[in-house]
Design an enzyme around this catalytic site. Sequence first.
Site, mmCIF file in Angstrom:
data_model
loop_
_atom_site.group_PDB
_atom_site.id
_atom_site.type_symbol
_atom_site.label_atom_id
_atom_site.label_comp_id
_atom_site.label_asym_id
_atom_site.label_seq_id
_atom_site.Cartn_x
_atom_site.Cartn_y
_atom_site.Cartn_z
ATOM 1 N N PRO A 1 -2.282 0.461 10.534
ATOM 2 C CG PRO A 1 -3.531 -0.012 8.632
ATOM 3 C CD PRO A 1 -2.399 -0.527 9.473
ATOM 4 C CD GLU A 2 -2.362 4.026 15.905
ATOM 5 O OE1 GLU A 2 -3.005 4.549 16.829
ATOM 6 O OE2 GLU A 2 -1.157 4.241 15.703
ATOM 7 C CG HIS B 1 2.269 -6.405 -3.492
ATOM 8 N ND1 HIS B 1 2.964 -7.558 -3.191
ATOM 9 C CD2 HIS B 1 3.191 -5.474 -3.815
ATOM 10 C CE1 HIS B 1 4.263 -7.313 -3.332
ATOM 11 N NE2 HIS B 1 4.430 -6.064 -3.711
ATOM 12 N NE ARG C 1 5.989 -5.614 6.416
ATOM 13 C CZ ARG C 1 6.423 -5.061 7.546
ATOM 14 N NH1 ARG C 1 6.241 -3.780 7.766
ATOM 15 N NH2 ARG C 1 7.032 -5.788 8.457
ATOM 16 C CE LYS D 1 -3.744 -3.419 32.027
ATOM 17 N NZ LYS D 1 -3.519 -4.864 31.987
#
Length: 293
Positions: A2-3, A104, A123, A166
């Site tokens: 998820p973002e 879960h 997970r 960078k």
Amino acid sequence: MPELPEVETVRRGLTPAMVGARFVKVEAHRPDLRRPLPNDFAGRLEGTTVTALKRRAKYLLAELSSGDVLMMHLGMSGSFRVSGEDKAQTPGAFHYPRSEARAHDHVVFHMSSGARIVFNDPRRFGLMLLVPADELAEHPLMKEVGPEPLDRAFDAAALARACAGKATSLKAALSDQKVVAGLGNIYVCEALHRARLSPKRGAATIATKAGAPNERAVALVAAIKAVLKDAIAAGGSSLRNYARTDGELGDFQHRFRVYDREGGACVTPGCTGVVKRIVQNGRSTFFCPKCQR
Ligand SMILES: [Zn+2]
């Protein structure tokens, strides 16, 4: 994983069930997720009230009347299921399907609002920690997190400063949580397409030698903010429609311009390019080689 938009949608979905409510009973069905649950986890939560539910990067931060903050992270596969008098919903599950397998269901919060909030995580890369509020800013997981992309302080100058000098690609720089918080593979690809910048371009090319922003930095910051706002709006609309809480949530995935669209026609007006997939740092990148330079 998820973002930011998913986590923000989860925050908004949990707010009515949690904020102002007391933990009546807490069940922990196992001692750990990615890390061990805090000692006396249930005992430290029960009886306390959630005074605010905030988000920082991809962390949910429930401020408690005890002076602690309950830090929660969804990891790869975590989700919250909220059930009350209405039917259950799983806020924020709008790109990846979320598990509802009872095996879960690792943590259950019974709130004084009447809501039962279940944390499910097949997970187990998720995280729940209790941190004293006055130590949060210095917490190792918080200390190095970069600016919030939707904050006013995140502007072209800030992004150019972070990217100047960078040696990495623009894709890698934007995926770095120290440069900007909360972006992952999907929204980096989408923002770069909106800004018409190649993911392979060097990150330093959005800044002058002195570190000042050029027009690329300006376009990129605008694109990042726009794609996140659109995705949060789509997540918000999904919250209001309980029928779409089965993992195929919201319309936003149908609005991806490049992500998961290899071989598809580029949607940039006037562009005849085709979306290409390449691998950068082990992750798929989707972009249009024609209009993203
Ligand atoms: Zn194109």
